[in-house]
Structure formats: C-alpha cells, structure tokens
Motif scaffolding. Structure first.
Motif, PDB file in Angstrom:
ATOM      1  N   ASN A  50     -11.617  24.057   5.336  1.00 38.12           N
ATOM      2  CA  ASN A  50     -11.063  24.551   6.587  1.00 38.12           C
ATOM      3  C   ASN A  50     -12.198  25.024   7.504  1.00 38.12           C
ATOM      4  N   GLN A  51     -11.815  25.507   8.658  1.00 43.00           N
ATOM      5  CA  GLN A  51     -12.785  25.957   9.653  1.00 43.00           C
ATOM      6  C   GLN A  51     -13.631  27.112   9.131  1.00 43.00           C
ATOM      7  N   ALA A  52     -13.039  28.026   8.389  1.00 40.02           N
ATOM      8  CA  ALA A  52     -13.783  29.191   7.891  1.00 40.02           C
ATOM      9  C   ALA A  52     -14.876  28.765   6.910  1.00 40.02           C
ATOM     10  N   GLY A  83     -15.029  18.205  16.684  1.00 37.74           N
ATOM     11  CA  GLY A  83     -14.237  19.091  15.837  1.00 37.74           C
ATOM     12  C   GLY A  83     -12.800  19.237  16.322  1.00 37.74           C
ATOM     13  N   ARG A  84     -11.883  19.285  15.361  1.00 40.14           N
ATOM     14  CA  ARG A  84     -10.465  19.504  15.654  1.00 40.14           C
ATOM     15  C   ARG A  84      -9.917  20.530  14.672  1.00 40.14           C
ATOM     16  N   PRO A  85     -10.369  21.784  14.755  1.00 41.06           N
ATOM     17  CA  PRO A  85      -9.949  22.785  13.760  1.00 41.06           C
ATOM     18  C   PRO A  85      -8.462  23.110  13.811  1.00 41.06           C
ATOM     19  N   GLY A  92      -4.190  18.007   8.832  1.00 33.35           N
ATOM     20  CA  GLY A  92      -5.054  16.983   9.400  1.00 33.35           C
ATOM     21  C   GLY A  92      -6.509  17.196   9.022  1.00 33.35           C
ATOM     22  N   SER A  93      -7.334  16.392   9.635  1.00 32.24           N
ATOM     23  CA  SER A  93      -8.769  16.445   9.354  1.00 32.24           C
ATOM     24  C   SER A  93      -9.472  17.418  10.291  1.00 32.24           C
ATOM     25  N   LEU A  94     -10.589  17.930   9.840  1.00 32.73           N
ATOM     26  CA  LEU A  94     -11.376  18.865  10.636  1.00 32.73           C
ATOM     27  C   LEU A  94     -12.080  18.151  11.789  1.00 32.73           C
ATOM     28  N   PHE A  95     -12.291  16.837  11.640  1.00 34.46           N
ATOM     29  CA  PHE A  95     -12.998  16.057  12.656  1.00 34.46           C
ATOM     30  C   PHE A  95     -12.160  14.868  13.112  1.00 34.46           C
ATOM     31  N   SER A  96     -12.501  14.373  14.282  1.00 34.05           N
ATOM     32  CA  SER A  96     -11.885  13.140  14.748  1.00 34.05           C
ATOM     33  C   SER A  96     -12.434  11.974  13.929  1.00 34.05           C
ATOM     34  N   ARG A  97     -11.919  10.774  14.170  1.00 31.54           N
ATOM     35  CA  ARG A  97     -12.365   9.600  13.421  1.00 31.54           C
ATOM     36  C   ARG A  97     -13.860   9.359  13.608  1.00 31.54           C
ATOM     37  N   GLN A  98     -14.328   9.463  14.836  1.00 27.87           N
ATOM     38  CA  GLN A  98     -15.753   9.264  15.103  1.00 27.87           C
ATOM     39  C   GLN A  98     -16.583  10.368  14.449  1.00 27.87           C
ATOM     40  N   GLY A  99     -16.071  11.586  14.453  1.00 31.22           N
ATOM     41  CA  GLY A  99     -16.769  12.689  13.804  1.00 31.22           C
ATOM     42  C   GLY A  99     -16.879  12.494  12.306  1.00 31.22           C
ATOM     43  N   ARG A 100     -15.810  11.993  11.680  1.00 29.94           N
ATOM     44  CA  ARG A 100     -15.858  11.714  10.238  1.00 29.94           C
ATOM     45  C   ARG A 100     -16.855  10.606   9.927  1.00 29.94           C
ATOM     46  N   GLU A 101     -16.930   9.592  10.782  1.00 27.48           N
ATOM     47  CA  GLU A 101     -17.902   8.519  10.574  1.00 27.48           C
ATOM     48  C   GLU A 101     -19.328   9.053  10.665  1.00 27.48           C
ATOM     49  N   GLU A 102     -19.575   9.928  11.617  1.00 29.34           N
ATOM     50  CA  GLU A 102     -20.905  10.528  11.727  1.00 29.34           C
ATOM     51  C   GLU A 102     -21.199  11.437  10.542  1.00 29.34           C
ATOM     52  N   LEU A 103     -20.186  12.146  10.070  1.00 30.81           N
ATOM     53  CA  LEU A 103     -20.370  13.004   8.903  1.00 30.81           C
ATOM     54  C   LEU A 103     -20.660  12.172   7.656  1.00 30.81           C
ATOM     55  N   ILE A 104     -20.027  11.016   7.525  1.00 31.74           N
ATOM     56  CA  ILE A 104     -20.312  10.118   6.404  1.00 31.74           C
ATOM     57  C   ILE A 104     -21.760   9.652   6.456  1.00 31.74           C
ATOM     58  N   SER A 105     -22.249   9.332   7.654  1.00 31.82           N
ATOM     59  CA  SER A 105     -23.647   8.893   7.766  1.00 31.82           C
ATOM     60  C   SER A 105     -24.610  10.048   7.492  1.00 31.82           C
ATOM     61  N   LEU A 106     -24.267  11.267   7.927  1.00 31.50           N
ATOM     62  CA  LEU A 106     -25.112  12.422   7.621  1.00 31.50           C
ATOM     63  C   LEU A 106     -25.143  12.690   6.123  1.00 31.50           C
TER      64      LEU A 106
END
Length: 123
Positions: A50-52, A83-85, A92-106
């Motif tokens: 979660n956000q916390a 972010g979509r807290p 739902g997810s903490l990030f948008s689809r593009q954010g999750r893709e960037e998080l996967i690459s990180l």
C-alpha cells in the motif's frame, strides 16, 4: 528515617541506571538494502503493498549507497508521475500500467546490478 534513606537510595539508583542506559545506547538505524527494494517492488507488482509501505521505504534517504539512492529518487519520481494510491483501497494497483512497466524495468536493473556485484552474473 531509615526507610526514607532506603527508598531514596533505590530511587536514585534506578534513576541513575536509566540515565546511564539512555546515554550509552545508540540511536537505532534502518539501512535499506537492495533486497528490501526488490521485495517492495515485488509486493507492489503483486498488489500486496500500500501507499504507507511504499512511502516508508522510498521516503527514507539511503546514504550508504549512491546507486540505491539514485534508484530511490527514480522511484519517488515514478510515484509522482504514475502513482494511483487511491486505487489501492479498491483492490487496484499502486501504479498505472506505464508505471508498472517502468517499475518492472527498475526491478530488473536492480536485480542485474545485484547479481553483478555478487559475481553471479556471467555474460
């Protein structure tokens, strides 16, 4: 009168012992390691964080490793941009689809960096 001196001595010893213990103890320190970040990334990607939890790890500066600090700052920027807290409370997810893709690459970059540092990476 003897009871007074006994009580006074016991209270004085307890007080001095407490002050000595506080003076000799160190401030607890939390060091964020690469494994902590990978675990957080996995939890976010599996919708278990979660956000916390995100803020408690990413919001704390990493002073012992410049690479991890730069990665932490990139994660802060990622939260600001994608972010979509508010959707976490609805499952739902903490990030948008593009954010999750960037998080996967990180996460992949961090895992490769860790493998390289540990000598497990062979090209």
């Amino acid at each position: 009168m003897q009871l007074f001196f006994i009580v006074f001595a016991v209270c004085l010893l307890v007080s001095l012992g407490t002050v000595a213990a506080l003076m000799l103890s160190r401030t607890p320190r939390y060091r964020t390691d690469a494994e902590d970040l990978i675990a957080l990334f996995d939890a976010v990607l599996d919708n278990r964080a979660n956000q916390a939890r995100w803020d408690s790890v990413i919001g704390y500066p990493i002073r012992h490793d410049a690479y991890l600090e730069s990665l932490r700052r990139r994660c802060q920027h990622l939260m600001e941009a994608h972010g979509r807290p508010w959707q976490v409370a609805q499952g739902g997810s903490l990030f948008s689809r593009q954010g999750r893709e960037e998080l996967i690459s990180l996460r992949a970059h961090l895992a490769a960096h860790q493998a390289l540092n540990q000598g497990e990476y062979s090209a």
